[in-house]
Enzyme design. Structure first.
Site, short mmCIF file in Angstrom:
data_model
loop_
_atom_site.label_atom_id
_atom_site.label_comp_id
_atom_site.label_asym_id
_atom_site.label_seq_id
_atom_site.Cartn_x
_atom_site.Cartn_y
_atom_site.Cartn_z
N SER A 48 -5.34 -0.63 5.53
CA SER A 48 -4.98 -0.13 6.85
C SER A 48 -3.91 0.95 6.72
CB SER A 48 -4.49 -1.30 7.73
OG SER A 48 -3.09 -1.29 7.81
N TRP A 92 0.44 1.24 3.88
CA TRP A 92 1.31 2.11 3.05
C TRP A 92 2.71 1.52 2.93
CZ3 TRP A 92 -1.17 5.48 0.21
CH2 TRP A 92 -2.29 6.14 0.71
N ARG A 96 3.44 -1.34 1.96
CA ARG A 96 3.52 -2.32 0.85
C ARG A 96 4.24 -1.70 -0.35
NH1 ARG A 96 -1.40 -6.52 1.02
NH2 ARG A 96 -1.33 -6.78 3.26
N HIS A 108 -6.29 -8.97 -5.44
CA HIS A 108 -7.11 -7.84 -4.98
C HIS A 108 -8.32 -7.64 -5.89
CE1 HIS A 108 -4.21 -7.10 -1.93
NE2 HIS A 108 -3.27 -6.63 -2.74
N LEU A 144 -28.83 -0.74 4.13
CA LEU A 144 -27.55 -1.24 4.63
C LEU A 144 -26.56 -0.09 4.64
CD1 LEU A 144 -25.53 -3.60 5.32
CD2 LEU A 144 -25.15 -3.82 2.87
N ASN A 183 -5.92 -12.14 -0.04
CA ASN A 183 -5.89 -11.85 -1.49
C ASN A 183 -4.56 -12.24 -2.12
OD1 ASN A 183 -8.34 -10.65 -1.11
ND2 ASN A 183 -7.63 -8.55 -1.35
N GLY A 184 -3.47 -11.86 -1.41
CA GLY A 184 -2.13 -12.10 -1.96
C GLY A 184 -1.86 -13.59 -2.09
N ASP A 206 -8.73 -10.81 4.44
CA ASP A 206 -7.32 -11.19 4.32
C ASP A 206 -7.18 -12.40 3.40
OD1 ASP A 206 -4.64 -11.10 4.77
OD2 ASP A 206 -4.70 -11.91 6.79
C1 FPP Z 1 -5.45 -8.32 2.60
O1 FPP Z 1 -4.96 -9.38 1.81
C2 FPP Z 1 -6.22 -7.46 1.78
C3 FPP Z 1 -5.97 -6.14 1.61
C4 FPP Z 1 -4.86 -5.42 2.23
C5 FPP Z 1 -6.77 -5.33 0.73
C6 FPP Z 1 -8.24 -5.56 0.76
C7 FPP Z 1 -8.73 -5.19 -0.56
C8 FPP Z 1 -9.68 -5.84 -1.26
C9 FPP Z 1 -10.50 -6.92 -0.72
C10 FPP Z 1 -9.88 -5.49 -2.67
C11 FPP Z 1 -10.83 -4.47 -3.04
C12 FPP Z 1 -11.65 -3.83 -2.01
C13 FPP Z 1 -12.62 -2.95 -2.33
C14 FPP Z 1 -13.37 -2.30 -1.25
C15 FPP Z 1 -12.95 -2.63 -3.71
P1 FPP Z 1 -3.41 -9.54 1.67
O2 FPP Z 1 -3.00 -8.87 0.42
O3 FPP Z 1 -2.71 -9.06 2.89
O4 FPP Z 1 -3.29 -11.09 1.53
P2 FPP Z 1 -2.10 -12.00 2.02
O5 FPP Z 1 -2.15 -12.02 3.52
O6 FPP Z 1 -2.48 -13.32 1.45
O7 FPP Z 1 -0.83 -11.44 1.47
#
Ligand code: FPP
Length: 236
Positions: free
Chosen positions: A63, A67, A69, A35, A129, A20-21, A18
């Site tokens: 998850s 969808w 989003r 991402h 792994l 990325n955003g 969690d």
């Molecule tokens: C949550 O962060 C992250 C996700 C919903 C996506 C996870 C995806 C990746 C780590 C990228 C690529 C993965 C692979 C396997 C290639 P968020 O976007 O909800 O962050 P926020 O809470 O800060 O908005």
């Protein structure tokens, strides 16, 4: 096998990736850039996990509730998964990593489904792994599906139809919840919540989490080792 130790010999770490955003927005970048940086963190983490002797690594990539989003973010994530599978399969083969995708497949587009099937088939004999990417995954739906498929409704049958028990669950990004990830499998997981945003998660963070995990006493509902013999000490 002692009730105080995990019932499996391979260590299973699950990660809710969690942040990325927020990582991207904090840098004035579009969420998709977060991402992409998150995908780099996935590569680093897989490499580190292999070096730390982790047997199973389950990563929550998308998850079933994601969808909801915006379509352009969903589309960017799906392209990233597709690209990751194509780019990483060779590396997984080289490093003995078996790649699996858990979750529903019927809502993924055909090219992505094929890429998953190719990556899984090419890496199936990886001995070092087991890397499980959860895409369109819901823990509640996984339990329902296991119940539908099982010949009997028992812990063993459902447990067998699901995945291996999780030893350690890590969630980055500062939130403290399970968000429908591996609900059955996390019954006795140790939990670590980190404020680190996923794109910044490092090999050192993983090693630190493992060190903290190894310092914990796992009782699985029993009493700590040594305590049973000294019951009178804590009766009052
Ligand atoms: C949550 O962060 C992250 C996700 C919903 C996506 C996870 C995806 C990746 C780590 C990228 C690529 C993965 C692979 C396997 C290639 P968020 O976007 O909800 O962050 P926020 O809470 O800060 O908005």
């Amino acid at each position: 096998m002692s009730i105080y130790s995990s019932s499996q010999s391979t260590l299973h770490i699950a990660i809710i990736m969690d942040g990325n955003g927020r990582w991207a927005v904090g840098r004035g970048l579009p969420r998709a850039a977060g991402h992409r940086a998150g995908a780099q963190a996935v590569r680093r983490t897989v490499e580190a996990a292999r070096g730390l002797g982790v047997g199973v690594l389950s990563l929550f990539a998308f998850s079933s509730d994601n969808w909801r989003r915006p379509p352009e973010e969903v589309s960017a994530l799906m392209s990233l998964f597709h690209h990751f599978l194509n780019a990483e399969t060779e590396r997984c083969i080289e490093h003995g990593i078996r790649l699996e995708v858990i979750g529903r497949r019927d809502r993924l587009d055909e090219p992505l489904r094929s890429a998953i099937a190719r990556a899984e088939a090419a890496t199936v004999s990886g001995p070092h792994l087991r890397l499980r990417l959860a895409v369109d995954y819901s823990g509640r739906d996984a339990i329902l599906e296991a119940a539908r498929r099982s010949a009997s409704l028992s812990r063993d049958a459902l447990g067998g139809a699901l995945g291996p028990p999780v030893d350690l669950l890590i969630r980055t990004g500062g939130e403290q919840r399970l968000s429908d990830f591996l609900l059955w499998e996390c019954a006795y997981a140790e939990l670590i919540f980190s404020r680190r945003m996923w794109p910044d998660f490092s090999a050192e963070d993983l090693a630190g989490a493992l060190e903290s995990f190894r310092g914990r006493e796992r009782k699985f509902g029993g009493v700590p080792c040594g305590m049973a013999a000294h019951k009178e000490l804590w009766l009052d």
